[in-house]
Motif scaffolding. Structure first.
Motif, short mmCIF file in Angstrom:
data_model
loop_
_atom_site.label_atom_id
_atom_site.label_comp_id
_atom_site.label_asym_id
_atom_site.label_seq_id
_atom_site.Cartn_x
_atom_site.Cartn_y
_atom_site.Cartn_z
N GLN A 1 2.13 7.02 5.72
CA GLN A 1 3.22 6.36 5.01
C GLN A 1 4.25 5.78 5.96
O GLN A 1 5.44 6.12 5.96
N VAL A 2 3.79 4.85 6.76
CA VAL A 2 4.63 4.17 7.73
C VAL A 2 5.33 3.00 7.03
O VAL A 2 4.69 2.21 6.33
N MET A 3 6.64 2.91 7.23
CA MET A 3 7.39 1.81 6.65
C MET A 3 7.05 0.51 7.37
O MET A 3 6.98 0.47 8.61
N ALA B 1 -1.75 12.35 0.51
CA ALA B 1 -2.90 13.10 -0.01
C ALA B 1 -4.21 12.50 0.52
O ALA B 1 -5.20 12.43 -0.19
N TYR B 2 -4.18 12.03 1.78
CA TYR B 2 -5.36 11.48 2.48
C TYR B 2 -5.87 10.18 1.88
O TYR B 2 -7.04 9.86 1.98
N ARG B 3 -4.98 9.41 1.28
CA ARG B 3 -5.36 8.10 0.71
C ARG B 3 -5.01 6.99 1.70
O ARG B 3 -3.84 6.76 1.99
N LYS B 4 -6.02 6.32 2.17
CA LYS B 4 -5.86 5.27 3.17
C LYS B 4 -4.97 4.13 2.68
O LYS B 4 -4.20 3.57 3.44
N TYR B 5 -5.10 3.77 1.42
CA TYR B 5 -4.38 2.62 0.88
C TYR B 5 -3.17 3.02 0.04
O TYR B 5 -2.70 2.24 -0.79
N ALA B 6 -2.64 4.20 0.26
CA ALA B 6 -1.46 4.65 -0.48
C ALA B 6 -0.27 3.75 -0.14
O ALA B 6 -0.06 3.37 1.01
N VAL B 7 0.49 3.39 -1.18
CA VAL B 7 1.74 2.65 -1.01
C VAL B 7 2.79 3.35 -1.85
O VAL B 7 2.60 3.55 -3.05
N SER B 8 3.89 3.74 -1.23
CA SER B 8 4.94 4.44 -1.95
C SER B 8 5.83 3.46 -2.69
O SER B 8 5.76 2.24 -2.48
N ILE B 9 6.72 3.98 -3.52
CA ILE B 9 7.62 3.11 -4.27
C ILE B 9 8.61 2.39 -3.36
O ILE B 9 9.18 1.38 -3.74
N VAL B 10 8.81 2.91 -2.15
CA VAL B 10 9.69 2.24 -1.19
C VAL B 10 8.92 1.35 -0.22
O VAL B 10 9.50 0.75 0.67
N GLY B 11 7.59 1.28 -0.38
CA GLY B 11 6.78 0.38 0.43
C GLY B 11 6.09 1.00 1.63
O GLY B 11 5.42 0.29 2.38
N ALA B 12 6.24 2.31 1.85
CA ALA B 12 5.56 2.96 2.96
C ALA B 12 4.05 2.88 2.74
O ALA B 12 3.59 2.93 1.60
N ARG B 13 3.29 2.76 3.83
CA ARG B 13 1.86 2.46 3.69
C ARG B 13 0.95 3.41 4.46
O ARG B 13 1.29 3.89 5.53
N GLY B 14 -0.23 3.60 3.87
CA GLY B 14 -1.32 4.28 4.55
C GLY B 14 -1.19 5.79 4.60
O GLY B 14 -0.36 6.39 3.94
N PHE C 1 14.85 9.97 0.41
CA PHE C 1 14.00 11.12 0.00
C PHE C 1 12.90 10.50 -0.71
O PHE C 1 12.99 9.48 -1.17
N GLY C 2 12.36 10.78 -0.87
CA GLY C 2 11.05 10.58 -1.40
C GLY C 2 10.05 11.20 -0.45
O GLY C 2 10.24 11.18 0.73
N PHE C 3 9.01 11.78 -1.06
CA PHE C 3 7.99 12.42 -0.24
C PHE C 3 7.07 11.39 0.39
O PHE C 3 6.02 11.73 0.86
N ALA C 4 7.45 10.14 0.40
CA ALA C 4 6.53 9.12 0.86
C ALA C 4 7.04 8.30 2.02
O ALA C 4 7.05 7.10 1.98
N GLY C 5 7.50 8.95 3.05
CA GLY C 5 7.78 8.28 4.31
C GLY C 5 8.82 7.20 4.28
O GLY C 5 8.60 6.13 4.79
N ASN C 6 9.96 7.44 3.70
CA ASN C 6 11.00 6.43 3.64
C ASN C 6 11.84 6.46 4.91
O ASN C 6 13.02 6.72 4.87
N GLN C 7 11.18 6.18 6.06
CA GLN C 7 11.92 6.14 7.31
C GLN C 7 12.99 5.06 7.22
O GLN C 7 12.80 4.03 6.60
#
Length: 197
Positions: free
Chosen positions: A127-129, A111-124, A18-24
């Protein structure tokens, strides 16, 4: 035959919750699924739409103008905003997805941030792992910050999950986020999608 049809046919072997940041979650993929995804990612066609009739072009141009106005505050640079929308539309349609769904998912994920990195490492944006670059790409994780590459991966992965879940978008969104069976993430994306219809 489009690549997602091949993917839908081959989607027999994949299991994950879970996390809202693409933790595939990294899952065992059948070779046919891996090949279909790899081919989708490697396709280097530019994200420029083509239309068979003027009515389709007019609908697209209206969509582009409306979405551009809505995204103005998030992406203030007009050239970047138009490029982003053209790419999102192209990659969504290419994967058989509604562009509004992709925009809603991006809203929730980064939130449309190109360089977003989640706490689990998902990117862009989507938020692709990074493990996906090893599974279906060339192992270059830096490319996940490239707009077209990130959107292409994200759309291809979402399409795969929809096919795996036999069209159940709720479960597919949960799988995309690594929270299958939990309502928070799918509900957030579905709500955001309504803003982009």
């Amino acid at each position: 035959m489009r690549w997602w049809h091949t993917l839908a046919f081959a989607t027999g072997v994949l299991c994950a919750p879970f996390g809202f940041a693409g933790n595939q979650k990294e899952e065992a993929l059948a070779d046919s699924i891996r090949l279909a995804l790899s081919n989708a990612i490697l396709d280097a066609r530019p994200p420029k739409p083509t239309f068979t009739n003027p009515a389709d072009r007019q609908r697209y141009e209206q969509w582009l103008a409306q979405m551009s106005e809505r995204l103005r505050r998030k992406l203030p640079d007009e050239q970047h905003r138009i490029e982003f929308l053209e790419t999102a539309w192209y990659e969504a349609r290419r994967a058989g997805l509604d562009p509004g769904l992709v925009l809603g998912l991006i809203q929730v994920e980064s939130a449309y941030r190109k360089y977003a990195v989640s706490i689990v490492g998902a990117r862009g944006y989507m938020q692709v792992m990074p493990f996906w670059t090893n599974v279906i790409g060339d192992s270059d994780r830096r490319k996940l910050f490239n707009m077209q590459t990130n959107l292409r991966y994200g759309c291809a992965i979402l399409r795969m999950y929809i096919d795996m879940e036999r069209g159940d978008l709720y479960l597919a969104l949960g799988r995309y986020n690594g929270s299958r069976g939990r309502p928070e993430y799918p509900n957030a994306v579905l709500k955001a999608w309504n803003n982009w219809k």
